[in-house]
Design a protein around this motif. Sequence first.
Motif, PDB file in Angstrom:
ATOM      1  N   HIS A  58       8.281   2.829  -9.480  1.00 22.29           N
ATOM      2  CA  HIS A  58       8.976   2.127  -8.399  1.00 22.29           C
ATOM      3  C   HIS A  58       9.104   2.998  -7.157  1.00 22.29           C
ATOM      4  O   HIS A  58       9.152   4.212  -7.249  1.00 22.29           O
ATOM      5  CB  HIS A  58      10.397   1.738  -8.849  1.00 22.29           C
ATOM      6  N   GLY A  59       9.181   2.316  -6.019  1.00 22.46           N
ATOM      7  CA  GLY A  59       9.612   3.011  -4.807  1.00 22.46           C
ATOM      8  C   GLY A  59       8.498   3.452  -3.864  1.00 22.46           C
ATOM      9  O   GLY A  59       7.324   3.514  -4.224  1.00 22.46           O
ATOM     10  N   ILE A  60       8.918   3.713  -2.623  1.00 22.75           N
ATOM     11  CA  ILE A  60       7.998   4.126  -1.572  1.00 22.75           C
ATOM     12  C   ILE A  60       8.483   5.455  -1.004  1.00 22.75           C
ATOM     13  O   ILE A  60       9.674   5.617  -0.769  1.00 22.75           O
ATOM     14  CB  ILE A  60       7.971   3.074  -0.438  1.00 22.75           C
ATOM     15  N   ASP A  61       7.597   6.378  -0.787  1.00 18.54           N
ATOM     16  CA  ASP A  61       8.005   7.571  -0.050  1.00 18.54           C
ATOM     17  C   ASP A  61       6.818   8.161   0.699  1.00 18.54           C
ATOM     18  O   ASP A  61       5.699   7.652   0.626  1.00 18.54           O
ATOM     19  CB  ASP A  61       8.690   8.610  -0.958  1.00 18.54           C
ATOM     20  N   THR A  75       7.886  -4.054  -5.017  1.00 16.88           N
ATOM     21  CA  THR A  75       7.644  -5.479  -4.769  1.00 16.88           C
ATOM     22  C   THR A  75       6.960  -5.667  -3.423  1.00 16.88           C
ATOM     23  O   THR A  75       7.077  -4.843  -2.511  1.00 16.88           O
ATOM     24  CB  THR A  75       8.941  -6.303  -4.781  1.00 16.88           C
ATOM     25  N   ARG A  77       7.674  -7.744  -1.221  1.00 20.24           N
ATOM     26  CA  ARG A  77       8.660  -7.841  -0.159  1.00 20.24           C
ATOM     27  C   ARG A  77       9.060  -6.465   0.359  1.00 20.24           C
ATOM     28  O   ARG A  77       9.213  -6.263   1.568  1.00 20.24           O
ATOM     29  CB  ARG A  77       9.900  -8.571  -0.685  1.00 20.24           C
ATOM     30  N   THR A  78       9.243  -5.547  -0.565  1.00 17.57           N
ATOM     31  CA  THR A  78       9.622  -4.199  -0.130  1.00 17.57           C
ATOM     32  C   THR A  78       8.522  -3.585   0.731  1.00 17.57           C
ATOM     33  O   THR A  78       8.796  -2.947   1.747  1.00 17.57           O
ATOM     34  CB  THR A  78       9.930  -3.314  -1.347  1.00 17.57           C
ATOM     35  N   HIS A  82       9.645  -2.501   4.385  1.00 21.16           N
ATOM     36  CA  HIS A  82      10.021  -1.093   4.382  1.00 21.16           C
ATOM     37  C   HIS A  82       9.776  -0.469   5.758  1.00 21.16           C
ATOM     38  O   HIS A  82       8.685  -0.594   6.322  1.00 21.16           O
ATOM     39  CB  HIS A  82       9.206  -0.347   3.324  1.00 21.16           C
ATOM     40  N   PRO A  83      10.745   0.213   6.289  1.00 23.58           N
ATOM     41  CA  PRO A  83      10.601   0.764   7.647  1.00 23.58           C
ATOM     42  C   PRO A  83       9.404   1.706   7.793  1.00 23.58           C
ATOM     43  O   PRO A  83       8.720   1.685   8.820  1.00 23.58           O
ATOM     44  CB  PRO A  83      11.912   1.528   7.880  1.00 23.58           C
ATOM     45  N   SER A  97       3.661  -9.564   4.099  1.00 21.25           N
ATOM     46  CA  SER A  97       4.579 -10.640   4.473  1.00 21.25           C
ATOM     47  C   SER A  97       3.890 -12.006   4.443  1.00 21.25           C
ATOM     48  O   SER A  97       4.543 -13.029   4.467  1.00 21.25           O
ATOM     49  CB  SER A  97       5.177 -10.384   5.860  1.00 21.25           C
ATOM     50  N   PRO A 102       8.432 -16.482  -0.551  1.00 14.74           N
ATOM     51  CA  PRO A 102       9.469 -15.446  -0.627  1.00 14.74           C
ATOM     52  C   PRO A 102       9.783 -15.024  -2.063  1.00 14.74           C
ATOM     53  O   PRO A 102       9.906 -13.836  -2.357  1.00 14.74           O
ATOM     54  CB  PRO A 102      10.688 -16.121   0.017  1.00 14.74           C
ATOM     55  N   LEU A 104       7.913 -15.159  -4.689  1.00 14.21           N
ATOM     56  CA  LEU A 104       6.822 -14.382  -5.297  1.00 14.21           C
ATOM     57  C   LEU A 104       6.726 -13.000  -4.672  1.00 14.21           C
ATOM     58  O   LEU A 104       6.365 -12.038  -5.339  1.00 14.21           O
ATOM     59  CB  LEU A 104       5.501 -15.137  -5.180  1.00 14.21           C
ATOM     60  N   ARG A 105       7.097 -12.905  -3.407  1.00 12.29           N
ATOM     61  CA  ARG A 105       7.121 -11.572  -2.786  1.00 12.29           C
ATOM     62  C   ARG A 105       8.255 -10.732  -3.363  1.00 12.29           C
ATOM     63  O   ARG A 105       8.169  -9.515  -3.418  1.00 12.29           O
ATOM     64  CB  ARG A 105       7.257 -11.690  -1.265  1.00 12.29           C
ATOM     65  N   ASN A 106       9.325 -11.414  -3.786  1.00 11.34           N
ATOM     66  CA  ASN A 106      10.437 -10.697  -4.407  1.00 11.34           C
ATOM     67  C   ASN A 106      10.105 -10.200  -5.803  1.00 11.34           C
ATOM     68  O   ASN A 106      10.754  -9.303  -6.320  1.00 11.34           O
ATOM     69  CB  ASN A 106      11.658 -11.624  -4.529  1.00 11.34           C
ATOM     70  N   GLN A 107       9.165 -10.850  -6.436  1.00  7.66           N
ATOM     71  CA  GLN A 107       8.868 -10.557  -7.828  1.00  7.66           C
ATOM     72  C   GLN A 107       7.528  -9.837  -8.004  1.00  7.66           C
ATOM     73  O   GLN A 107       7.414  -8.932  -8.812  1.00  7.66           O
ATOM     74  CB  GLN A 107       8.851 -11.868  -8.619  1.00  7.66           C
TER      75      GLN A 107
END
Lengths: 327, 208, 775
Positions: A58-61, A75, A77-78, A82-83, A97, A102, A104-107
Amino acid sequence: MFPDFDYVRPQSLQAAITHLADEAAVVHAGGTDLLGCLREHIFAVKKVVSISAVKELHGIDEAADGALRIGALTTIRTVAEHPLVRRRFSGLAQSASEVASPQLRNQGTIGGNICQKPRCWYYRGDFNCLRKGGGTCFAVDGENQFHCIFGGGGTCFIVHPSDIAPCLVALNATARVAGPSGVREVPLEKFFMRPEVDVQHETVLEPREIVTQILVPPPAAGTRSAYRKVRARRSWDFALAGVALALRFDGRRVVEGRVVLSGAAPVPWRSAEVEQTIRGKELDSDVIAAAAKAAVAEAEPLGKNGYKIPLFQGVIEEELARMSASA
Amino acid sequence: MPRKNPTTGPDGLTRRGFLTSMGTGAIGVAASADLFAAGKEAVDPQVMPAGRTSKVVLRINGETHVVLAEPRWTLLYVLREVIGLTGAKPGCERGECGACTVLIDGVARYACLTLAAEAQGSEVTTLEGLMDGETLGPVQTAFAEADAFQCGYCTPGQIMAVEGLLRTNPNPSAEEIRRGASGNLCRCGAYKHIFEAAHRAAELKRGK
Amino acid sequence: MADESKDIYFVQGIPVPDTPLPGKEPEAWQETNVVGKRLPRVDAYERVSGSAVYPSDVHLPNMLHGAILRCPHPHARVRNVDTSAASRMPGVRAVIRGTTPEADLVWKKDAAGEMRLFDPHCRFEGEEVAAVAAETPYQARDAINAIRVDYEVLPFVADERRALQAGSPPVHSKGNLSKSDTYERGDVTRGFAAAEVVLEESYRTECELHTPLEPHGCVASWEGRSLTVWESTQGVYAVQSRVAEVLKLPLARVRVIGHYMGGGFGSKLEAGKYTVIAALLARQSARPVKLLLTREETYLAVGNRPPCNMTLKAGVKRDGTLTALEFTCLATGGASPAGGTSLVDWLIRDLYTCPNVRTTLTDVFTNAGPARAFRAPGHPQGAWALEQMMDALAEAVGMDPVRLRLKNMAAFSQAREGNPAYTSTGFRKCLEQGAAAFGWEKARRETGAQAARGHMRRGVGMAGCLWVAGGGRPPSTVIVKLFSDGSVNLNMGASDLGTGTKTVMAMVVAEELGIKPEAIQIENADTGTTQYATPSGGSKTVPTEAPAVRNAAVQVKQKLMEMAAAALKTDVSELAYQGREIVSRRDASKRIAVKDLDALKRQGVVVGVGYRGPNPKNKVVNPFGAQFCEVEVNTKTGELKILRFVAAHDSGRVMNRLTYDNQVFGGITMGIGLAMTEARILDAGQTGKMVNRNWHDYKLPTALDVPADITSLPIGPADAEANNTGAKGLGEPVTIPTAAAVANAVCHATGLRITQTPINPLQLVQRLAERRKEG
């Protein structure tokens, strides 16, 4: 309705890979595409191995060198919101996007998105097609309005369904993949399987391999990225035609660029023709027109998808003009 | 009657939504991972065998439900046919209509494309969970007042989609509302009233 | 609660309509206090809280789940069905097929012959072959997958355009022509000779599927020899009669309940085979059975709007006067006689004044799912042709499209025997006021090809309509029951499809009795406990039921006044019902509150029975409308965006402005689907199977495909002659002109006349490219 299957949700990547050794075991990330396939009984499944509890996915960095590291379970969506992504890889944020809906983007996850199965209605439907081990591609002579104009290779005429994958290819991203024999990195450009090589697989992943991370290298100064998608309705729809661009400008001149088409071919389709036409040029209307024309020069439309030729020309013209205007 | 979702803070953001939207860059901030990590260090769970029911623990509308479920049962099926929460509706069972939309860890998702087993460790909020006793929640109130439905079958999903939208975006623009509602089909075509209801719900939630 | 709780049901201080003397009809409403207002639905709470119980939600003790095995071929003969493995599967409690004695039933007889419940001759993909019931729907589906069927696969014809060609496989032994109709008035040859401009064009509308959000289905449960069915239906009595007929049961032993239902649009006007199958599975298992179709099944087997291939030739004088219309339509109702061409020509026959008209309709059989009534059957297709032709004619003679239509207004129904007059026609007003509200002339000038900027083009278009029915008719029986505390129970058989029927009827009662709508409890759509009603559909529910409701409420008032006359020792003709009180007109001191009527207290309730009276003789009750829209076309990509709509509709009295507007928006949304996104796609050249049987591949408009800017403009006045409420139907007309209006706007924006639905980027970008090539 789904067939019967065992289910397990291990917490480590190693355990997941171990479980995948079992007969007809499949990976479950967000599950949105897998469950749809299960409902259609597209392939045999005896065991669902959910990787959703594997923390490290998980996660972005941002890596020290400025590369973006996106966990495979991030996800969509993230990715879109994500900025870091929005600031430095706007094409990627844009493409995320535009995916599905929405919910499906959440999941759905970025790893799942690039590993999803084609949406060809013969493949998804009650037809024993080539990709499912049958003897016929029904799209050749059938309802092929949503099928490919490049790269069918005379075998299977799906289009790759992902919006994100073309952007990742344009951004020269790499997939980090873990399997029984360790970890390897596969450039996204080499990640997708062309049907003439293997008609039953969409990626080069080995049976027990899992995508763990997407690495997007830091863009060179002057690089701008974008994604434009045309679809038959404005939400929850795959691309009829789309273009992902990552162009490096020097002033108004395109130094170099990667241009990748969605909705065009069984894999995200890098258009060398467009790239060559615009390299070293300012994007004036002549160059844009020439690039759009070059993009479809080698297209091989089927009976009902000839519209994709003017559509790709239009999309490419529009998007290059937009890039040029903001240059 | 279940009350408010306990993971919802006063600002309407879930913990997960807050962390990811801040872009902390940390890997492993998902609530599900947190819950799994809590006191259960890497003991891999048992395989749920096919064709049989196994114990599944779900957190729904702030309450814990221990049910027996097969691995292939969807969250939607368990909510409706096992637990008896029929707010979420089956429309396509393929993730295409949104009638089954629920919140999972505060974000809208399709319950028909979520295995019940997969929802373990997450907070599930259904339409019933938006009620305060017998009183409608703000989104429900706005839908009723704006006549944001006709047959009403897609409505629970529409409401949950708007609820999910407003929890992360309390003051959405008209275009954001349309996008937020675009994962839910309404064959009766009440979209315009749904947009109005979403706008009104945002006001109600802000105490207007 | 405080003491005034006893008075909570009456609204203080508002006048109620005069009460006619017994035996007299109530007069038309003048000013109304409740009717016409913007009132949220009486069942809004139930619908937004999740407490409304749809048939899908019914959960009975020991309930099983049913599933149906359907023929995977468009045309096949069933040689053998082997259910032995399926019946041994875990959880399976009942298995039936054509040879199961109690399932060996005749489903229907029609012009094409007899059809059995599990017919061994499967004429479309999706015909029922066998069924099971099991403990879970998953187990039921496993069992279905374990049934082995030996099919003799037969040649098929899936494209209606080939059905009559030599060598096409016959769907029925008598051939593929289902029905041929010709209508003629005047002399079209002479009409075309008199014309100064004659245009001819071909049009096609693709097949649309209803796909209501709640799948078709039911829960069936037996108690001894009595069957109860909770069915997602538009008409409980229609379901009852079919089920009783097929199962050979007395009507009284079949109870059908449909309090809530998740959309129908015409596809749930009758019972399905699934209803009978659920009943049979329940009987065999001695357990209640829930049988909901899968989404994919709803695409195959429960109706559609037929694909229509039309030609229209039209003659017009330079001044815009129509001289002749000649129309043909080839369409298919699928594998059964199902009205493939039904009403497609009605607008050509009756919307505009035209002395010379000929229409020829050819309905053919194909190996595809049978049609069912679909919101305004035939009309949107006919409008697609006629209203595009009107625009083309306008351009040809250099007239504004609205003016051309105004030039050809019809004062009476030309297509009906004896040319009866309309009780009311607001068509002219719809055109004029709609155009004014839209800003038509200005928008027409400021958009279109002449106003092109870059590759984005804007255009405006409009279209008009009428709906052939929408006046309602008998029979209907309604009971209104007033309790001694002043609260009311309304009992009617009609279903509320989501159009707001229950709310509108409560408003009628509230108007007459001076009580709050929310004080009215409604029993509806239950053959066991509510009165007879025809199915809700055809925009006839309000004009059918509301007059009966009004009559029932009036009868309650009359009875209360008789009680008051006795109590006040005066003549009933002297009294006026004023809501909570009944007062003498002559002597204001003579008054008595309804609740204080001893007779009411003794009797407990007052019951009013209302019937739907006959329609006016030799007159036609039709709603009319006109819609205007503005679009934007991306000429590089063929993307079409609808920017705004104005819908001016004459449906007589507005009963509830809130639900009225909602209907208008919904009709436009559905029309946008026809115009832009929806089309059934059969693999006609290879397998005959439907390839887009789901909501991704068959595309309904989403929230992003419809404009937020839609204006609903009701055109009055109430229709004083139609019925005692002045209301005409609304649900159908609001979807009739939409697609044609969009096509006309696209033509205005691009100069391209798109005659085939859907106008999506696939088609539009190709047409734009072809035109560029032509230069």
